[in-house]
Design an enzyme around this catalytic site. Structure first.
Site, mmCIF file in Angstrom:
data_model
loop_
_atom_site.group_PDB
_atom_site.id
_atom_site.type_symbol
_atom_site.label_atom_id
_atom_site.label_comp_id
_atom_site.label_asym_id
_atom_site.label_seq_id
_atom_site.Cartn_x
_atom_site.Cartn_y
_atom_site.Cartn_z
ATOM 1 C CG ASN A 7 -5.388 38.366 49.926
ATOM 2 O OD1 ASN A 7 -5.676 39.538 49.698
ATOM 3 N ND2 ASN A 7 -5.079 37.503 48.970
ATOM 4 C CE LYS A 14 -9.718 34.734 48.269
ATOM 5 N NZ LYS A 14 -9.006 35.016 47.028
ATOM 6 C CG LEU A 208 -0.159 32.474 32.552
ATOM 7 C CD1 LEU A 208 -0.104 31.437 31.440
ATOM 8 C CD2 LEU A 208 0.057 33.875 31.984
ATOM 9 N N GLY A 209 -3.553 33.985 35.860
ATOM 10 C CA GLY A 209 -4.809 33.762 36.591
ATOM 11 C C GLY A 209 -5.886 34.594 35.933
ATOM 12 C CG ASN A 210 -10.066 36.554 36.709
ATOM 13 O OD1 ASN A 210 -10.234 36.763 35.503
ATOM 14 N ND2 ASN A 210 -11.058 36.389 37.547
ATOM 15 N N GLY A 211 -6.024 37.813 36.706
ATOM 16 C CA GLY A 211 -5.013 38.790 36.339
ATOM 17 C C GLY A 211 -3.787 38.021 35.892
ATOM 18 N NE ARG A 240 -7.098 44.037 35.873
ATOM 19 C CZ ARG A 240 -6.422 43.376 36.794
ATOM 20 N NH1 ARG A 240 -5.195 42.949 36.544
ATOM 21 N NH2 ARG A 240 -6.961 43.131 37.956
ATOM 22 C CG ASP A 282 -13.600 30.726 34.099
ATOM 23 O OD1 ASP A 282 -12.983 29.780 33.562
ATOM 24 O OD2 ASP A 282 -13.775 30.826 35.314
ATOM 25 N NE ARG A 284 -12.479 27.229 35.496
ATOM 26 C CZ ARG A 284 -12.528 27.373 36.809
ATOM 27 N NH1 ARG A 284 -12.415 26.311 37.568
ATOM 28 N NH2 ARG A 284 -12.693 28.539 37.370
HETATM 29 P P1 ADP Z 1 -7.207 35.051 40.431
HETATM 30 O O1 ADP Z 1 -6.289 35.880 39.572
HETATM 31 O O2 ADP Z 1 -8.550 35.670 40.609
HETATM 32 O O3 ADP Z 1 -6.568 34.520 41.688
HETATM 33 P P2 ADP Z 1 -7.041 32.296 39.442
HETATM 34 O O4 ADP Z 1 -5.569 32.180 39.668
HETATM 35 O O5 ADP Z 1 -7.944 31.443 40.227
HETATM 36 O O6 ADP Z 1 -7.525 33.807 39.514
HETATM 37 O O7 ADP Z 1 -7.296 32.029 37.888
HETATM 38 C C1 ADP Z 1 -8.525 32.117 37.270
HETATM 39 C C2 ADP Z 1 -8.395 31.564 35.862
HETATM 40 O O8 ADP Z 1 -7.847 30.254 35.954
HETATM 41 C C3 ADP Z 1 -9.715 31.451 35.120
HETATM 42 O O9 ADP Z 1 -9.530 31.884 33.788
HETATM 43 C C4 ADP Z 1 -10.022 29.967 35.163
HETATM 44 O O10 ADP Z 1 -10.628 29.534 33.999
HETATM 45 C C5 ADP Z 1 -8.679 29.329 35.339
HETATM 46 N N1 ADP Z 1 -8.778 28.182 36.261
HETATM 47 C C6 ADP Z 1 -8.850 28.257 37.568
HETATM 48 N N2 ADP Z 1 -8.948 27.032 38.144
HETATM 49 C C7 ADP Z 1 -8.950 26.159 37.171
HETATM 50 C C8 ADP Z 1 -9.044 24.750 37.125
HETATM 51 N N3 ADP Z 1 -9.144 24.003 38.227
HETATM 52 N N4 ADP Z 1 -9.017 24.192 35.918
HETATM 53 C C9 ADP Z 1 -8.902 24.959 34.828
HETATM 54 N N5 ADP Z 1 -8.781 26.311 34.825
HETATM 55 C C10 ADP Z 1 -8.823 26.920 35.967
#
Ligand code: ADP
Length: 396
Positions: A7, A14, A208-211, A240, A282, A284
């Site tokens: 990736n 990765k 629900l991640g960064n995206g 976004r 973020d 968190r």
């Molecule tokens: P990406 O879309 O970059 O793959 P991730 O799936 O890692 O992103 O998600 C990032 C989001 O998830 C951030 O907003 C972060 O705060 C939250 N997050 C990631 N890991 C944790 C964790 N272990 N505990 C709480 N929140 C998390």
């Protein structure tokens, strides 16, 4: 059979090496800061994170670093590159052409290149990974797995925008959707867990991640999804905006003299949780600040959850009901409070979660109450496993 999954980002690579007998990851890591030295190879041994400086001025060098790490040194897991049966590549945009994982040849590369314009940050990086892999492992089959494929069977009325049809005909402007591999993985996994064929289920998957994106999965197919022509549409994300009145960018450009480039930056990089909280993308950080009384942070959380709720309601409507709701990715897997806010006051739809059961992070678990009509699950996503499986399937 061993499958290497790759990736690539613009400055990262990765990798995960799977032993497909047990679908086990036997080697994994990341090459970081490709092209901007010092570059690093990052991996773990027995939960200890190791960061080694390496030479990786481009993706081909990074790929050589990966192969070397798999063959030699403290993380050696294979004794010859002949053990690698195929390489599976994650490619973000497959456009309208690639509805399935595909064996890569020069013609396929040229077709993927045509989609660079639609995913300028991601597809060129994916292609760099493919070229690197073809150079270093020239006799090994290379397979592309696309983020858009799972959404490629949406009905026309769901993927078209209500703008003049010539823009679709001439420029293929339409909804494509992204995160497809993740939506597909959690949908099929949850069907296994609830013990019903996916073809009989109405599922909503929240990545629900960064995206962030959300999909309506009916009969095993993605029938609608919140990301659109680009990953900007839909839910509120880290940086976004997601949905907004299309007149807003025009207003910014006409009345406030922003350029198209500025607006692109504002909506993709300065909006979402970051834009509302005014300090972090973020979740968190945002939740911690909200707990300490920061009003902007509290608002960012409320808006984030409100948008998800609206989509759940509309996707339940288009599917004529809902059997299973799934949360996945960084926030979906790790933030019980977000899941609880989203599921609050959804009993009209048959969603009831057990707050105690919901109070955990990062594992597969049902969080709905026994009498909840809709089953609610948390499923850690595993896009790499899907890529490895599809790659293995294609070469056999
Ligand atoms: P990406 O879309 O970059 O793959 P991730 O799936 O890692 O992103 O998600 C990032 C989001 O998830 C951030 O907003 C972060 O705060 C939250 N997050 C990631 N890991 C944790 C964790 N272990 N505990 C709480 N929140 C998390």
């Amino acid at each position: 059979m061993k499958i290497l999954v790759v990736n690539c980002g613009s400055s990262s690579l990765k990798y995960q090496l799977f032993d497909m007998e047990k679908e086990e990851v036997i080697g994994k890591g990341t090459v970081e800061r490709i092209g901007t030295p010092p570059s690093y190879l990052v991996y773990s041994i027995n939960a200890e994170k190791i960061r080694k400086e390496v030479s990786a001025d481009n993706h081909t060098e990074a790929f050589k670093v990966v192969i070397d790490a798999l063959l030699n040194g403290d993380k050696s897991v294979i004794s010859s590159i002949d053990e690698i049966s195929a390489v599976g590549h994650r490619i973000v945009h497959g456009g309208e052409r690639f509805k399935e994982p595909t064996i890569i040849d020069e013609e396929v590369i040229a077709e993927i290149e045509k989609n660079n314009e639609l995913a300028p940050l991601h597809n060129p990086a994916g292609l760099s990974g493919i070229r690197a892999s073809m150079e270093v492992l020239s006799s090994v089959p290379q397979i592309a797995v696309f983020d858009t494929s799972f959404h490629s069977k949406m009905p026309r009325y769901a993927y078209l925008y209500a703008i003049p049809m010539r823009f679709y005909r001439d420029y293929r402007i339409r909804r494509y959707g992204f995160h497809g591999t993740s939506h597909y993985y959690v949908a099929q996994r949850v069907a296994e867990l609830v013990g019903k064929p996916i073809e009989e289920l109405k599922i909503i998957t929240c990545h629900l991640g960064n995206g962030c994106s959300i999909s309506a999965v009916k009969g095993g197919r993605s029938v609608d999804t919140s990301m659109g022509f680009t990953p900007l549409e839909g839910l509120i994300m880290g940086t976004r905006s997601g949905d907004l009145d299309p007149a807003i960018p025009l207003y910014l450009m006409r009345n406030l003299n922003y350029t198209a480039e500025d607006v692109d930056n504002i909506l993709n990089k300065e909006s979402g949780l970051l834009g509302i909280s005014e300090f972090s993308n973020d979740m968190r950080d945002v939740m911690k600040a909200a707990e300490e009384g920061n009003q902007n942070a509290k608002l960012a959380m409320e808006m984030f959850c409100y948008r998800i709720k609206k989509y759940i309601g509309s996707y339940a409507a288009i599917m004529n009901g809902l059997d299973v709701l799934v949360f996945t990715a960084g926030i979906g897997e790790n933030e019980p409070e977000i899941r609880a806010i989203v599921c609050q006051d959804m009993d009209y739809l048959g969603i009831n979660i057990d707050l105690q059961r919901n109070n955990f992070k990062g594992q597969e678990r049902e969080i709905s109450t026994p009498n909840s009509k809709v089953k609610v699950w948390v499923i850690p996503t595993n896009e790499e496993l899907v890529i490895a499986r599809e790659t293995a399937r294609l070469i056999s």
